[in-house]
Design an enzyme around this catalytic site. Structure first.
Site, mmCIF file in Angstrom:
data_model
loop_
_atom_site.group_PDB
_atom_site.id
_atom_site.type_symbol
_atom_site.label_atom_id
_atom_site.label_comp_id
_atom_site.label_asym_id
_atom_site.label_seq_id
_atom_site.Cartn_x
_atom_site.Cartn_y
_atom_site.Cartn_z
ATOM 1 N N PRO A 10 11.698 -20.077 -6.610
ATOM 2 C CA PRO A 10 12.719 -21.086 -6.900
ATOM 3 C C PRO A 10 12.855 -22.171 -5.839
ATOM 4 O O PRO A 10 12.744 -21.903 -4.642
ATOM 5 C CB PRO A 10 14.006 -20.273 -7.009
ATOM 6 N N ASN A 11 13.096 -23.364 -6.322
ATOM 7 C CA ASN A 11 13.351 -24.571 -5.518
ATOM 8 C C ASN A 11 12.108 -25.138 -4.833
ATOM 9 O O ASN A 11 12.180 -26.221 -4.256
ATOM 10 C CB ASN A 11 14.463 -24.323 -4.471
ATOM 11 N N ARG A 18 13.259 -31.634 -0.616
ATOM 12 C CA ARG A 18 14.175 -30.580 -0.215
ATOM 13 C C ARG A 18 14.053 -30.295 1.281
ATOM 14 O O ARG A 18 13.013 -29.841 1.735
ATOM 15 C CB ARG A 18 13.804 -29.324 -1.006
ATOM 16 N N TYR A 23 10.796 -27.842 5.373
ATOM 17 C CA TYR A 23 9.747 -27.486 4.415
ATOM 18 C C TYR A 23 8.639 -28.531 4.282
ATOM 19 O O TYR A 23 7.723 -28.345 3.499
ATOM 20 C CB TYR A 23 10.376 -27.204 3.046
ATOM 21 N N ASN A 75 4.824 -16.976 -2.456
ATOM 22 C CA ASN A 75 6.007 -17.385 -1.693
ATOM 23 C C ASN A 75 7.191 -17.213 -2.648
ATOM 24 O O ASN A 75 7.465 -18.097 -3.459
ATOM 25 C CB ASN A 75 5.888 -18.844 -1.245
ATOM 26 N N ALA A 78 13.703 -17.824 -2.189
ATOM 27 C CA ALA A 78 14.935 -17.061 -1.967
ATOM 28 C C ALA A 78 14.835 -15.624 -2.493
ATOM 29 O O ALA A 78 15.497 -14.714 -1.969
ATOM 30 C CB ALA A 78 16.115 -17.780 -2.618
ATOM 31 N N GLU A 99 1.852 -12.679 1.492
ATOM 32 C CA GLU A 99 3.152 -13.352 1.466
ATOM 33 C C GLU A 99 3.095 -14.602 2.350
ATOM 34 O O GLU A 99 2.631 -14.533 3.483
ATOM 35 C CB GLU A 99 4.202 -12.366 1.997
ATOM 36 N N HIS A 101 5.366 -18.069 3.757
ATOM 37 C CA HIS A 101 6.590 -18.877 3.872
ATOM 38 C C HIS A 101 6.264 -20.126 4.669
ATOM 39 O O HIS A 101 5.565 -20.057 5.683
ATOM 40 C CB HIS A 101 7.711 -18.094 4.567
ATOM 41 N N ARG A 108 15.333 -18.130 11.512
ATOM 42 C CA ARG A 108 16.418 -18.763 10.758
ATOM 43 C C ARG A 108 17.618 -17.830 10.603
ATOM 44 O O ARG A 108 17.819 -16.949 11.406
ATOM 45 C CB ARG A 108 15.857 -19.249 9.419
HETATM 46 C C1 DQA Z 1 10.982 -19.919 2.078
HETATM 47 C C2 DQA Z 1 12.050 -19.259 2.956
HETATM 48 C C3 DQA Z 1 13.183 -18.717 2.100
HETATM 49 O O1 DQA Z 1 14.166 -18.112 2.929
HETATM 50 C C4 DQA Z 1 13.830 -19.829 1.319
HETATM 51 O O2 DQA Z 1 14.817 -19.304 0.448
HETATM 52 C C5 DQA Z 1 12.863 -20.656 0.550
HETATM 53 C C6 DQA Z 1 11.565 -20.978 1.165
HETATM 54 C C7 DQA Z 1 9.892 -20.628 2.920
HETATM 55 O O3 DQA Z 1 8.844 -20.919 2.347
HETATM 56 O O4 DQA Z 1 10.093 -20.916 4.112
HETATM 57 O O5 DQA Z 1 13.155 -21.154 -0.536
HETATM 58 O O6 DQA Z 1 10.353 -18.917 1.310
#
Ligand code: DQA
Length: 147
Positions: A10-11, A18, A23, A75, A78, A99, A101, A108
């Protein structure tokens, strides 16, 4: 031909707009275009998928086996911190996963420091921005040559 599936949660469709300080400025479309070019160079079959819906991500993982996916790069955004369903799906299909990120989740807020999938994946790449996906492809190639 080796097949890799990259899943973004998501997002991440909002990348570029964003919180670019965290990011990056590149859009997901731009990143994916480069990833496809990179995969082609290595003769890897690449599918990229993004969803804002947990169930859709679960279904994508479930069908990966039948689609002949060798390695999943994920990835979960959230959902990393909340989704038992995504963890269970990865365990159910038994396909090696990596995985990724963009940000360093350990640098964080406290709630981001725990990943529900980190102990069921082959490894984690966190904090190197979009480069993490390319590093994951490198790692995936090694995973594949091990079997
Ligand atoms: C994320 C880190 C997560 O905590 C966050 O909710 C994201 C992006 C990252 O790629 O740094 O949406 O996965």
């Amino acid at each position: 031909m080796m097949k890799i599936l990259i899943i973004n949660g998501p997002n991440l469709n909002l990348l570029g707009k964003r919180e670019p300080d965290k990011y990056g400025k590149e859009t997901l479309e731009e990143i994916n275009r480069e990833l496809h070019r990179h995969a082609e160079e290595y003769s890897i079959g690449l599918e990229t998928f993004q969803s804002n819906h947990e169930g859709e991500i679960v279904e994508k993982i479930q069908t990966a086996k039948d689609s002949g996916v060798d390695v999943i790069i994920i990835n979960p955004a959230a959902y990393t911190h909340t989704s038992v369903a995504i963890r269970d799906a990865l365990l159910a299909v038994n396909i090696p996963a990596i995985e990724v990120h963009l940000s360093n989740i350990y640098k964080r807020e406290e709630f981001r420091r725990h990943s529900l999938i980190s102990d069921v994946v082959a490894g984690q790449i966190t904090g190197f921005g979009a480069k993490g996906y390319f590093l994951a492809i490198e790692a995936a190639r090694d995973l594949k040559t091990k079997d």
